[in-house]
Design a protein around this motif. Structure first.
Motif, PDB file in Angstrom:
ATOM      1  N   TRP A  66      22.519 -10.192 -11.561  1.00 30.21           N
ATOM      2  CA  TRP A  66      22.241 -11.354 -10.712  1.00 30.21           C
ATOM      3  C   TRP A  66      21.892 -10.975  -9.270  1.00 30.21           C
ATOM      4  CZ3 TRP A  66      27.556 -11.171 -12.573  1.00 30.21           C
ATOM      5  CH2 TRP A  66      28.464 -10.691 -11.616  1.00 30.21           C
ATOM      6  N   ILE A  67      22.015  -9.697  -8.914  1.00 20.79           N
ATOM      7  CA  ILE A  67      21.601  -9.267  -7.576  1.00 20.79           C
ATOM      8  C   ILE A  67      20.081  -9.411  -7.471  1.00 20.79           C
ATOM      9  CG2 ILE A  67      21.414  -7.303  -6.002  1.00 20.79           C
ATOM     10  CD1 ILE A  67      24.186  -8.530  -6.095  1.00 20.79           C
ATOM     11  N   GLU A  68      19.642 -10.207  -6.504  1.00 19.00           N
ATOM     12  CA  GLU A  68      18.220 -10.513  -6.353  1.00 19.00           C
ATOM     13  C   GLU A  68      17.478  -9.333  -5.728  1.00 19.00           C
ATOM     14  OE1 GLU A  68      16.678 -13.170  -7.350  1.00 19.00           O
ATOM     15  OE2 GLU A  68      18.428 -14.375  -7.954  1.00 19.00           O
ATOM     16  N   PRO A  69      16.225  -9.127  -6.139  1.00 23.88           N
ATOM     17  CA  PRO A  69      15.420  -8.112  -5.445  1.00 23.88           C
ATOM     18  C   PRO A  69      15.186  -8.543  -4.004  1.00 23.88           C
ATOM     19  CG  PRO A  69      14.060  -9.425  -6.950  1.00 23.88           C
ATOM     20  CD  PRO A  69      15.483  -9.812  -7.214  1.00 23.88           C
ATOM     21  N   GLY A  70      15.144  -7.576  -3.129  1.00 24.17           N
ATOM     22  CA  GLY A  70      14.979  -7.887  -1.721  1.00 24.17           C
ATOM     23  C   GLY A  70      16.148  -7.372  -0.911  1.00 24.17           C
ATOM     24  N   LEU A  71      16.205  -7.763   0.325  1.00 24.53           N
ATOM     25  CA  LEU A  71      17.182  -7.213   1.258  1.00 24.53           C
ATOM     26  C   LEU A  71      18.578  -7.808   1.035  1.00 24.53           C
ATOM     27  CD1 LEU A  71      16.684  -6.376   4.935  1.00 24.53           C
ATOM     28  CD2 LEU A  71      18.617  -7.813   4.341  1.00 24.53           C
ATOM     29  N   THR A  72      19.564  -6.923   0.999  1.00 21.07           N
ATOM     30  CA  THR A  72      20.965  -7.335   0.968  1.00 21.07           C
ATOM     31  C   THR A  72      21.575  -7.091   2.345  1.00 21.07           C
ATOM     32  OG1 THR A  72      21.244  -6.834  -1.385  1.00 21.07           O
ATOM     33  CG2 THR A  72      23.247  -6.926  -0.038  1.00 21.07           C
ATOM     34  N   LEU A  73      22.140  -8.139   2.930  1.00 22.63           N
ATOM     35  CA  LEU A  73      22.821  -7.997   4.215  1.00 22.63           C
ATOM     36  C   LEU A  73      24.300  -7.749   3.948  1.00 22.63           C
ATOM     37  CD1 LEU A  73      22.654  -8.114   7.296  1.00 22.63           C
ATOM     38  CD2 LEU A  73      23.113 -10.576   7.141  1.00 22.63           C
ATOM     39  N   LEU A  74      24.787  -6.586   4.382  1.00 28.16           N
ATOM     40  CA  LEU A  74      26.170  -6.169   4.139  1.00 28.16           C
ATOM     41  C   LEU A  74      26.945  -6.218   5.449  1.00 28.16           C
ATOM     42  CD1 LEU A  74      28.407  -4.865   2.373  1.00 28.16           C
ATOM     43  CD2 LEU A  74      27.353  -2.645   2.871  1.00 28.16           C
ATOM     44  N   LEU A  75      27.974  -7.048   5.492  1.00 27.98           N
ATOM     45  CA  LEU A  75      28.800  -7.185   6.690  1.00 27.98           C
ATOM     46  C   LEU A  75      30.113  -6.433   6.466  1.00 27.98           C
ATOM     47  CD1 LEU A  75      28.191 -10.986   7.416  1.00 27.98           C
ATOM     48  CD2 LEU A  75      26.871  -9.001   8.187  1.00 27.98           C
TER      49      LEU A  75
END
Length: 317
Positions: free
Chosen positions: A33-42
């Motif tokens: 379910w992780i979408e392609p594209g940028l993941t913002l990790l805080l």
């Protein structure tokens, strides 16, 4: 014109060095379910495990360090959306910060919380239960998944599980050994025998049964369960049902609640409400409209007045 698809937000929480980073890298970011594209990790704290530059580049992740909980506010998230347009957001949250504060922030309209996942270090769990129970339980209450990792041999899994799960019976709870492999639950973890057609739950074990019945209904399905409880009829419940309950201390002396599963009357039995009764009932696992989920449902076969147990409150963990 179709509306914009929601941007999923995933929260991973736990105390320092409880395995949050490992869970993000090896489990969460590997899901379909992780979408392609940028993941913002805080990143809300710095542990021993780190994110390598290779990992961040390969997974297209931008990591931002958060030093104080006050940084996480509506304006900050609005700027994150404006500057990065992430496909999803992963928040590796500091277990010492109040999770409620994070969950009640006003997020950008397109953002949608998808899940809260907790990690617990099995080698220190007993210490936290004794000394920081409230703080530990606060982060687990909202968790869909709780991973108790690094469990040494001989870990009291049933004791840990009832302490954790009664607070949040719908959470999936996983134990891992020191080698990182999942420990499969077994009937031997329980203080009563589930092999026969009749299961006798002693007074002190009601909480264990209450939690395990939801997690592993197959162990109890179609069997007769025998226990002592108080008979209650909640407002709005049908006349042909009642709930046999016990008081359970979920995390501290100030948090004692009644817990029990609905029980169907198979004929016109006269149930002495608010009295202590000895129950014999057939166990089933069915959809209940009031909760909107499948859950344990009992079918009464016998009920009689009995003396109260020596301990009114069941203490968990």
């Amino acid at each position: 014109m179709f509306g914009q698809a929601p941007t999923p937000v995933f929260v991973v929480t736990g105390f320092l060095d409880s395995g949050k980073t490992t869970l993000v890298k090896e489990t969460l970011m590997e899901q379909d379910w992780i979408e392609p594209g940028l993941t913002l990790l805080l990143l809300c704290e710095e542990g021993e495990e780190e994110y390598s530059e290779d990992f961040l580049d390969e997974k297209e992740v931008i990591a931002l360090n958060i030093e104080e909980p006050e940084q996480l506010n509506a304006e900050f998230f609005k700027n994150c959306e404006k500057n990065y347009h992430p496909a999803q957001i992963v928040i590796e949250y500091n277990g010492m910060w109040k999770l409620e504060d994070l969950l009640t922030i006003k997020y950008p309209r397109s953002w949608q919380l998808q899940g809260v996942y907790s990690t617990v270090n099995g080698t220190t769990l007993d210490m936290y239960l004794k000394n920081m129970r409230n703080v530990l339980m606060e982060q687990l209450t909202e968790s869909e998944l709780i991973v108790v990792n690094r469990c040494p041999e001989g870990t009291d899994r049933s004791g840990f599980r009832r302490a954790l799960k009664v607070q949040n019976p719908m959470a999936q709870l996983i134990f891992e050994g020191m080698d990182g492999q999942i420990i499969q639950p077994s009937a031997e973890d329980l203080p009563y025998d589930v092999k026969g057609d009749r299961i006798v739950v002693e007074d002190a074990d009601f909480g264990i049964w209450y939690v395990d019945a939801y997690d592993h209904p197959d162990l109890y399905l179609h069997k007769e369960i025998e226990f002592t409880a108080q008979a209650f009829h909640p407002k709005g419940m049908k006349d042909d049902m009642f709930v046999p309950v016990r008081k359970i201390m979920t995390c501290c002396a100030d948090d004692v609640r009644y817990y029990g599963y609905p029980c169907m009357l198979t004929d016109k039995q006269d149930i002495p409400l608010k009295k202590w009764v000895h129950i014999c009932a057939r166990f089933e696992f069915e959809f209940v409209a009031a909760s909107g989920n499948e859950q344990p449902v009992l079918y009464l076969t016998h009920c009689e007045l009995t003396d109260p147990p020596k301990e009114d409150v069941v203490y968990l963990g």
